[in-house]
Design a protein around this motif. Sequence first.
Motif, PDB file in Angstrom:
ATOM      1  N   CYS B 686       0.841  -1.202   0.000  1.00  0.00           N
ATOM      2  CA  CYS B 686       0.000   0.000   0.000  1.00  0.00           C
ATOM      3  C   CYS B 686       0.875   1.251   0.000  1.00  0.00           C
ATOM      4  CB  CYS B 686      -0.960  -0.013   1.193  1.00  0.00           C
ATOM      5  SG  CYS B 686      -0.132  -0.010   2.776  1.00  0.00           S
ATOM      6  N   LYS B 687       2.112   1.130  -0.521  1.00  0.00           N
ATOM      7  CA  LYS B 687       3.035   2.267  -0.517  1.00  0.00           C
ATOM      8  C   LYS B 687       3.118   2.908  -1.907  1.00  0.00           C
ATOM      9  CE  LYS B 687       4.608   2.027   3.748  1.00  0.00           C
ATOM     10  NZ  LYS B 687       3.346   1.689   4.437  1.00  0.00           N
ATOM     11  N   ASP B 688       3.777   4.083  -1.964  1.00  0.00           N
ATOM     12  CA  ASP B 688       3.983   4.726  -3.261  1.00  0.00           C
ATOM     13  C   ASP B 688       4.880   3.858  -4.126  1.00  0.00           C
ATOM     14  OD1 ASP B 688       2.554   7.264  -2.765  1.00  0.00           O
ATOM     15  OD2 ASP B 688       4.051   7.480  -1.181  1.00  0.00           O
ATOM     16  N   VAL B 689       5.917   3.301  -3.496  1.00  0.00           N
ATOM     17  CA  VAL B 689       6.687   2.240  -4.143  1.00  0.00           C
ATOM     18  C   VAL B 689       6.857   1.149  -3.089  1.00  0.00           C
ATOM     19  CG1 VAL B 689       8.835   1.546  -5.265  1.00  0.00           C
ATOM     20  CG2 VAL B 689       7.989   3.888  -5.569  1.00  0.00           C
ATOM     21  N   GLY B 690       6.449  -0.059  -3.394  1.00  0.00           N
ATOM     22  CA  GLY B 690       6.578  -1.153  -2.430  1.00  0.00           C
ATOM     23  C   GLY B 690       7.230  -2.342  -3.103  1.00  0.00           C
ATOM     24  N   ILE B 691       8.312  -2.835  -2.479  1.00  0.00           N
ATOM     25  CA  ILE B 691       9.037  -3.961  -3.067  1.00  0.00           C
ATOM     26  C   ILE B 691       8.811  -5.191  -2.190  1.00  0.00           C
ATOM     27  CG2 ILE B 691      11.314  -4.849  -3.702  1.00  0.00           C
ATOM     28  CD1 ILE B 691      12.156  -1.935  -4.215  1.00  0.00           C
ATOM     29  N   VAL B 702       3.919  -0.129  -7.573  1.00  0.00           N
ATOM     30  CA  VAL B 702       3.877   1.327  -7.428  1.00  0.00           C
ATOM     31  C   VAL B 702       2.422   1.776  -7.284  1.00  0.00           C
ATOM     32  CG1 VAL B 702       5.991   1.756  -8.737  1.00  0.00           C
ATOM     33  CG2 VAL B 702       3.798   1.673  -9.940  1.00  0.00           C
ATOM     34  N   ALA B 703       2.273   3.041  -6.875  1.00  0.00           N
ATOM     35  CA  ALA B 703       0.967   3.704  -6.863  1.00  0.00           C
ATOM     36  C   ALA B 703      -0.011   3.074  -5.886  1.00  0.00           C
ATOM     37  CB  ALA B 703       0.376   3.744  -8.279  1.00  0.00           C
ATOM     38  N   GLY B 704       0.463   2.640  -4.735  1.00  0.00           N
ATOM     39  CA  GLY B 704      -0.438   2.208  -3.681  1.00  0.00           C
ATOM     40  C   GLY B 704      -0.841   3.405  -2.833  1.00  0.00           C
ATOM     41  N   ALA B 705      -1.791   3.214  -1.940  1.00  0.00           N
ATOM     42  CA  ALA B 705      -2.219   4.296  -1.057  1.00  0.00           C
ATOM     43  C   ALA B 705      -2.789   3.723   0.217  1.00  0.00           C
ATOM     44  CB  ALA B 705      -3.264   5.170  -1.763  1.00  0.00           C
ATOM     45  N   ALA B 706      -2.566   4.422   1.323  1.00  0.00           N
ATOM     46  CA  ALA B 706      -3.170   4.019   2.580  1.00  0.00           C
ATOM     47  C   ALA B 706      -3.402   5.260   3.410  1.00  0.00           C
ATOM     48  CB  ALA B 706      -2.269   3.030   3.317  1.00  0.00           C
ATOM     49  N   GLY B 707      -4.191   6.171   2.850  1.00  0.00           N
ATOM     50  CA  GLY B 707      -4.489   7.422   3.536  1.00  0.00           C
ATOM     51  C   GLY B 707      -5.953   7.724   3.313  1.00  0.00           C
ATOM     52  N   MET B 708      -6.222   8.878   2.708  1.00  0.00           N
ATOM     53  CA  MET B 708      -7.605   9.230   2.382  1.00  0.00           C
ATOM     54  C   MET B 708      -8.229   8.133   1.524  1.00  0.00           C
ATOM     55  SD  MET B 708      -8.236  12.842   2.932  1.00  0.00           S
ATOM     56  CE  MET B 708      -8.298  13.924   1.524  1.00  0.00           C
ATOM     57  N   VAL B 710      -7.547   4.074   0.081  1.00  0.00           N
ATOM     58  CA  VAL B 710      -6.754   2.866   0.302  1.00  0.00           C
ATOM     59  C   VAL B 710      -6.710   2.116  -1.019  1.00  0.00           C
ATOM     60  CG1 VAL B 710      -6.524   0.724   1.581  1.00  0.00           C
ATOM     61  CG2 VAL B 710      -7.491   2.751   2.688  1.00  0.00           C
ATOM     62  N   LYS B 711      -5.494   1.783  -1.444  1.00  0.00           N
ATOM     63  CA  LYS B 711      -5.365   1.164  -2.764  1.00  0.00           C
ATOM     64  C   LYS B 711      -4.132   0.277  -2.787  1.00  0.00           C
ATOM     65  CE  LYS B 711      -4.539   2.510  -7.558  1.00  0.00           C
ATOM     66  NZ  LYS B 711      -3.122   2.133  -7.604  1.00  0.00           N
ATOM     67  N   GLU B 712      -4.269  -0.872  -3.355  1.00  0.00           N
ATOM     68  CA  GLU B 712      -3.130  -1.781  -3.461  1.00  0.00           C
ATOM     69  C   GLU B 712      -2.201  -1.314  -4.583  1.00  0.00           C
ATOM     70  OE1 GLU B 712      -2.204  -6.527  -4.167  1.00  0.00           O
ATOM     71  OE2 GLU B 712      -4.263  -5.866  -3.888  1.00  0.00           O
ATOM     72  N   THR B 713      -0.896  -1.576  -4.424  1.00  0.00           N
ATOM     73  CA  THR B 713       0.035  -1.183  -5.493  1.00  0.00           C
ATOM     74  C   THR B 713      -0.257  -1.975  -6.774  1.00  0.00           C
ATOM     75  OG1 THR B 713       1.560  -2.823  -4.610  1.00  0.00           O
ATOM     76  CG2 THR B 713       2.008  -0.534  -4.056  1.00  0.00           C
ATOM     77  N   TYR B 742       1.661  19.157  -8.704  1.00  0.00           N
ATOM     78  CA  TYR B 742       2.009  19.374  -7.306  1.00  0.00           C
ATOM     79  C   TYR B 742       0.841  18.912  -6.425  1.00  0.00           C
ATOM     80  CZ  TYR B 742       3.938  21.750  -3.191  1.00  0.00           C
ATOM     81  OH  TYR B 742       4.452  22.042  -1.958  1.00  0.00           O
ATOM     82  N   LEU B 743       1.141  18.182  -5.384  1.00  0.00           N
ATOM     83  CA  LEU B 743       0.188  17.630  -4.435  1.00  0.00           C
ATOM     84  C   LEU B 743      -0.611  16.435  -4.962  1.00  0.00           C
ATOM     85  CD1 LEU B 743      -1.122  20.737  -2.434  1.00  0.00           C
ATOM     86  CD2 LEU B 743       0.835  19.274  -2.002  1.00  0.00           C
ATOM     87  N   ASP B 744      -0.216  15.848  -6.061  1.00  0.00           N
ATOM     88  CA  ASP B 744      -0.751  14.544  -6.470  1.00  0.00           C
ATOM     89  C   ASP B 744       0.197  13.471  -5.948  1.00  0.00           C
ATOM     90  OD1 ASP B 744      -3.060  15.093  -7.770  1.00  0.00           O
ATOM     91  OD2 ASP B 744      -2.310  14.729  -9.802  1.00  0.00           O
ATOM     92  N   ARG B 745      -0.312  12.551  -5.112  1.00  0.00           N
ATOM     93  CA  ARG B 745       0.517  11.401  -4.738  1.00  0.00           C
ATOM     94  C   ARG B 745       0.681  10.528  -5.983  1.00  0.00           C
ATOM     95  NH1 ARG B 745       0.694  10.160   1.026  1.00  0.00           N
ATOM     96  NH2 ARG B 745       1.847   8.262   0.506  1.00  0.00           N
ATOM     97  N   PRO B 746       1.690   9.643  -5.987  1.00  0.00           N
ATOM     98  CA  PRO B 746       1.913   8.829  -7.189  1.00  0.00           C
ATOM     99  C   PRO B 746       0.661   8.081  -7.675  1.00  0.00           C
ATOM    100  CG  PRO B 746       3.813   8.664  -5.778  1.00  0.00           C
ATOM    101  CD  PRO B 746       2.790   9.481  -5.020  1.00  0.00           C
ATOM    102  N   TYR B 747      -0.177   7.596  -6.759  1.00  0.00           N
ATOM    103  CA  TYR B 747      -1.334   6.823  -7.232  1.00  0.00           C
ATOM    104  C   TYR B 747      -2.281   7.689  -8.053  1.00  0.00           C
ATOM    105  CZ  TYR B 747      -4.544   8.512  -3.498  1.00  0.00           C
ATOM    106  OH  TYR B 747      -5.338   9.265  -2.680  1.00  0.00           O
TER     107      TYR B 747
END
Lengths: 109, 811
Positions: B686-691, B702-708, B710-713, B742-747
């Motif tokens: 759930c990270k911006d880049v997760g290995i 890539v492009a995971g999220a766990a904030g506002m 929630v999205k799997e990479t 600006y202010l766009d997270r990778p996902y």
Amino acid sequence: MSWIDIGALADIPERGARVVKTELGCVAVFRTAEAEIFAVSNACPHKAGPLSEGIVHGRRVTCPLHNWVFDLDSGEAVGEDARIATYPTRIAAGRILLDGTALRKRSAA
Amino acid sequence: MKQKLIIIGAGMASGRLIEQVQARDPEAFDITLFNAEPRGNYNRIMLSPVLSGEKTYAEIVTHDDAFYAENGITCRFGEHVVAIDRARKVVVGQKGEVAYDKLVIATGSAPFIIPVPGKDLPGVVTYRDLDDTNAMIEAATKGGKAVVIGGGLLGLEAAAGLSDRGMDVTVLHLMGHLMERQLDEAAAHLLRCDLEKRGLRIITRASTAAILGTDRVEGVMLEDNTGLEADLVVMAVGIRPETRLATDAGIEVARGIEVNAQMQTSDPDIFAVGECIEFDGHLFGLVAPLYDQARVLAGSLLNGPDAFVVKDTATKLKVTGCDLFSAGDFSEGENREDIVFRDPARGVYKRLVIEDDRLVGAVMYGDTADGNWFFDLIKNETGIEEMRETLIFGPAYQGGDQANPLSAVAALPPEAEICGCNGVCKGTIVEAIHAGANELGALRSATKASASCGTCTGLVEQLLQVTLGDAFQMPTVQPVCGCTDLSHEDVRRLIKTKELKSQPAVWQELGWTTPNGCHVCRPAINFYLLADWPLDYRDDPQSRFVNERKHANIQKDGSFSVVPRMWGGITNPRELRAIADAADKYGVPTVKVTGGQRIDLLGVRGEDLPAIWSDLNRAGLVSGHAYSKGLRTVKTCVGTDHCRFGTQDSTGLGIKLEQMLWGSWTPHKVKLAVSGCPRNCAEATCKDVGIVCVDSGYQIGVAGAAGMDVKETERLADVATEQEAIDLTVAFIQLYRENAKYLDRPYKWVAKVGLDWVRSRVVDDLAERSRLIDAFELSQSVYRRDPWAEHAQTRAQSYTPLADLTLEAAE
């Protein structure tokens, strides 16, 4: 009026601010342009955010906590029914002067 | 019987005074004129054309020997006045005394010499009089390099003149932009572009540390240790009133010789005029008020009393090809509004400042034809309510339909150029609209208007509206903020294609409607510039949110939190002791373990930040950037080191990635994780880049999220080696830095551009991958350093109050 030398103009970056401690709290001193200074209360009337830490644009500052915008000349909040205290300033020979009388009035209040 | 009048100084003001006195009553005075220079009155403001070779000295003499003879004036030129003896009413010259009934001090100003080592070396000159000018002309005949210290009016005229005479000229200016007293940043940006086109090199924020040389000047050293070669150094940093004679005579002097509105000093028989005086707190450096003073003083001397009042003055720079105009007060204010007009293609900028329906200030660059008309409006305080809509277009456009907000565009003649890039005028566009091009896209393909740089899009849309009326619906692009109609994507594209490398360049070239942006656009533009031009653009702390400016997170009570970096979440007893000691020493109320595998010290006072950083630095701890739109943490599990399931060294890879990426600025925060096996204890999916490590290598998501949200990479690629895993991560982050809003997270960014687009650049195109890695490394050569150490060492002062008046009151 009794002018107090609080520091050099060069001590504040352009579009930046520093605080001056006074008896009853901090006064924020803003440098909005090469030779333009404003002194206002440092506390945002909303949640007491430190205005001296805000982004300065034109003659305005945006509070760092919740983005309230204040006009530094009048003290009025933009789009909100609120205002902050403003204090007279002067620049003389590269030094910033604040009016001690006005600051004491604040202390007495 | 004639009274005896002595005038000390033969400058612009005294020349005008003599004329006025002689014209009103030639029988009133016996005049003696002292001048330290061995010559009479000449037009000092024309020295720049003499320097550049456009005029000769003879052409700028205002009063010649014949004039002095005709008017019976005793000339004591080339003679210094030693003293004024007020008791005996005599002036003591080097060659003897002269008695006076009335005395006028017109000693002008002296150049300010910055007190640096080497200031007295031969080859260091100032720029005040003909001798200085001749010295520069003489030096220029030998060619070589000149350094002009001071980017104000005088400094730039000197620089342009020396450059015209063939010298290689560098201008050093202490402030952030040229001529900061007369120009705002946008106008100064255009001026700088024009001067650079003429071959001048300009360095702003340049603080001179020393002038180097043994027998004569050889170079200049700046505070940042930049060295510049120089055969000639011109000091033009400013002037101060020349008051020594007055001070010695016991006349009241503040910054200048104090005079009343009749130009009378504290001694009723002594008057002063020109640059040496101070009136009502004002000093004077331009010629218009000096002439006013001379007129008033002539009245005072001849019992025709008059009063001097301070008026607005207008400035023009006497450098061929640099057309600028500045008048009045152009700072911003609550009751003030700006009207800004920019024509990037022609390099034109105009800004009018209006208060209470009066024009109070004007700054113009590139097209100053209407300058005097605006200056008249300022001086006469003319009400401009009626012509407000079209005011900025000048006197030619007054009298249109005021009710319509589009009237300015409507009022333009058919031949007015709308699109500078493609040379399309209003008539052509209107014709195309009548011919059926009823929306922007169609109009672009029909006429090419706004099809290149796009800055005239707003104008073209207004033309559509003016021509089609209600039949045209204004499109709704999401602009960056109220300062511009352009979207983030447009701004990023234009910064790259137009090679905009400073904030004033962006504001001017992209037609910003505010003088210097707002709290929404400034952080975005600052990031875009540093991401695209890491070596040319310098990060601007004043355009950053407080957390990034102070390298700590502001809390709701105004205190800060401090989070030191723990590489890959690994720490040791020494670091923990230092953290514990710091928490004790600075009375930290809350110590918390964060979700990113490190320790947060909450409630540190702003003033204590440099000290606590210094303490932490000593234990080897650096900033964790827990406050930045940049790399935050690389979370890891223990991998093969300890875990019985671990497939690869996940901790080691995490540390390597963190050491590679730390300090970099990104469009939004970036969080990474490396898990040692698919059980995924580091929650990498759930990270911006997760290995996720597997037996066969590394799965890069890539492009995971766990904030506002929630999205799997999403899987970017599977790779076999650790090096490839690092390369793909770096390339992905650089692509994100170069392209995201600006202010766009990778996902959010990946959702817009598509994972395929990203994969084709980062994974498939090896040349592009290596370009991305190189670009990231170049940027990191500037930003991979600890801001805490830097601030604790060099900027600690800025964290303290400017003054503490509570102490004073207690005394």
